[in-house]
Design a protein around this motif. Sequence first.
Motif, PDB file in Angstrom:
ATOM      1  N   LYS A   1       0.833  -1.199   0.000  1.00 33.29           N
ATOM      2  CA  LYS A   1       0.000   0.000   0.000  1.00 33.29           C
ATOM      3  C   LYS A   1       0.870   1.252   0.000  1.00 33.29           C
ATOM      4  N   GLU A   2       0.218   2.402  -0.183  1.00 31.77           N
ATOM      5  CA  GLU A   2       0.909   3.666   0.041  1.00 31.77           C
ATOM      6  C   GLU A   2       1.081   3.842   1.545  1.00 31.77           C
ATOM      7  N   LEU A   3       2.277   4.122   1.963  1.00 31.01           N
ATOM      8  CA  LEU A   3       2.584   4.281   3.386  1.00 31.01           C
ATOM      9  C   LEU A   3       2.632   5.766   3.716  1.00 31.01           C
ATOM     10  N   PRO A   4       1.703   6.254   4.556  1.00 31.69           N
ATOM     11  CA  PRO A   4       1.552   7.694   4.767  1.00 31.69           C
ATOM     12  C   PRO A   4       2.452   8.252   5.866  1.00 31.69           C
ATOM     13  N   ASP A   5       2.336   9.572   6.032  1.00 27.86           N
ATOM     14  CA  ASP A   5       2.900  10.297   7.168  1.00 27.86           C
ATOM     15  C   ASP A   5       4.421  10.304   7.201  1.00 27.86           C
ATOM     16  N   ASN A   6       5.055  10.238   6.042  1.00 28.71           N
ATOM     17  CA  ASN A   6       6.505  10.441   5.972  1.00 28.71           C
ATOM     18  C   ASN A   6       6.756  11.938   5.805  1.00 28.71           C
ATOM     19  N   ARG A   7       7.504  12.520   6.685  1.00 25.80           N
ATOM     20  CA  ARG A   7       7.594  13.980   6.744  1.00 25.80           C
ATOM     21  C   ARG A   7       8.927  14.501   6.215  1.00 25.80           C
ATOM     22  N   PHE A   8       8.877  15.731   5.703  1.00 23.01           N
ATOM     23  CA  PHE A   8      10.093  16.423   5.295  1.00 23.01           C
ATOM     24  C   PHE A   8       9.996  17.871   5.738  1.00 23.01           C
ATOM     25  N   GLY A   9      11.119  18.518   5.868  1.00 19.62           N
ATOM     26  CA  GLY A   9      11.141  19.915   6.265  1.00 19.62           C
ATOM     27  C   GLY A   9      12.549  20.467   6.209  1.00 19.62           C
TER      28      GLY A   9
END
Length: 379
Positions: A138-146
């Motif tokens: 599946k698409e794995l969510p909540d990977n963050r960048f900043g």
Amino acid sequence: MGLVQAIKGAVGGVLADQWKDFYTVPAGLPSTAALFAAVPRGTNAGRGSNTSASSHIISNGSKIVVPEGYGLLLMQDGAITAFVAEAGGYEWRSDDLNSQSIFAGDGIVTPLIKQSWERFKFGGQPGAQQAAFFVSLKELPDNRFGTQSEIYWDDGFLGTQVGALTRGTYTLKILDPILFVKNFVPASYLQPGQVFDFTDLDNAAASQLFNEVVGSLAPAFSLYTNDPGKGNRITKLQQDSLGFAQSLSAAVEQAYQWKADRGLAIVKTAIVSIEYDANTRELLKTVQRADALAGARGNSNLQASVAQGIQSAGENGGAAGLVGVGMASGMFGAGTLQQPVAPAADDPVAKLKKAKEMLDLGLITQADYDALKAKALGL
């Protein structure tokens, strides 16, 4: 004593491993889990007694249930032996001596006597390692960048370098589970009870991905805003999650080869905030003004300004003022506006003709025309 313990352990382990196992997904998994071991269900609602089987041994005939959205990866002695990408129930079959079971039609001699002898040589434990792992498809969510400081890139639309602070999230997808496990997942996660999660702050491999994404943001912004086929602007980034995800994925692939080496890809992005530096903000204001005055809207604004100037000139300076305004409108190319030709100083007919043309174009009102007519005729 050691010899007795080895014999006891070998025989006890063989008897326990004859039972068929039922493997499924462990309970309490986070939605961001990417890889985890299949777990046997030894009991169910107080029923079942298959609780003493050897670790890392799967008996022939055991059933493994693969849920929707997951793949099943099988391993024997550390090597990948099979992969299943479709949901359903599957039966484990292996030629390894340790997997053979009297309940799977493998006879009695091999599962009991030969296994006992082989395990006795290893101190009572099986000399093999078998495992089954679920991989999320599946698409794995909540990977963050900043970014902690401004990043800069050359913007083709604005024609200069721009800079911004930004943060957001993206979804990841495992495109090639075998490549992902072979080339990227640390061995410590290929154990029962371990969960490989991209959002886990203690996952050093996931932290590496975060750093690579941040390092690819500037090239990704450049790819997006300078795409001649799209004509994209940086102001559209927050509304185009798929378009920017493609640019970010391309930048990551070019720099770090996620697809080719790790079987990973960025699918969607969501930019939570983007704060431009002072110079970029001033440039954007200029572009917004130009957009507001472009096309028919700009022509209408200019006509209104010219008409107001003509009215003021008629009130203050007569026909001479009107000539100056007409020249100004001609200099700025005012669409349908025509540059008035200065009438002869003593020709009232020419003055009235020009005033009538302005009245017909809507540049002056009837009252303005009547005032000019009276002035030209000396009334």
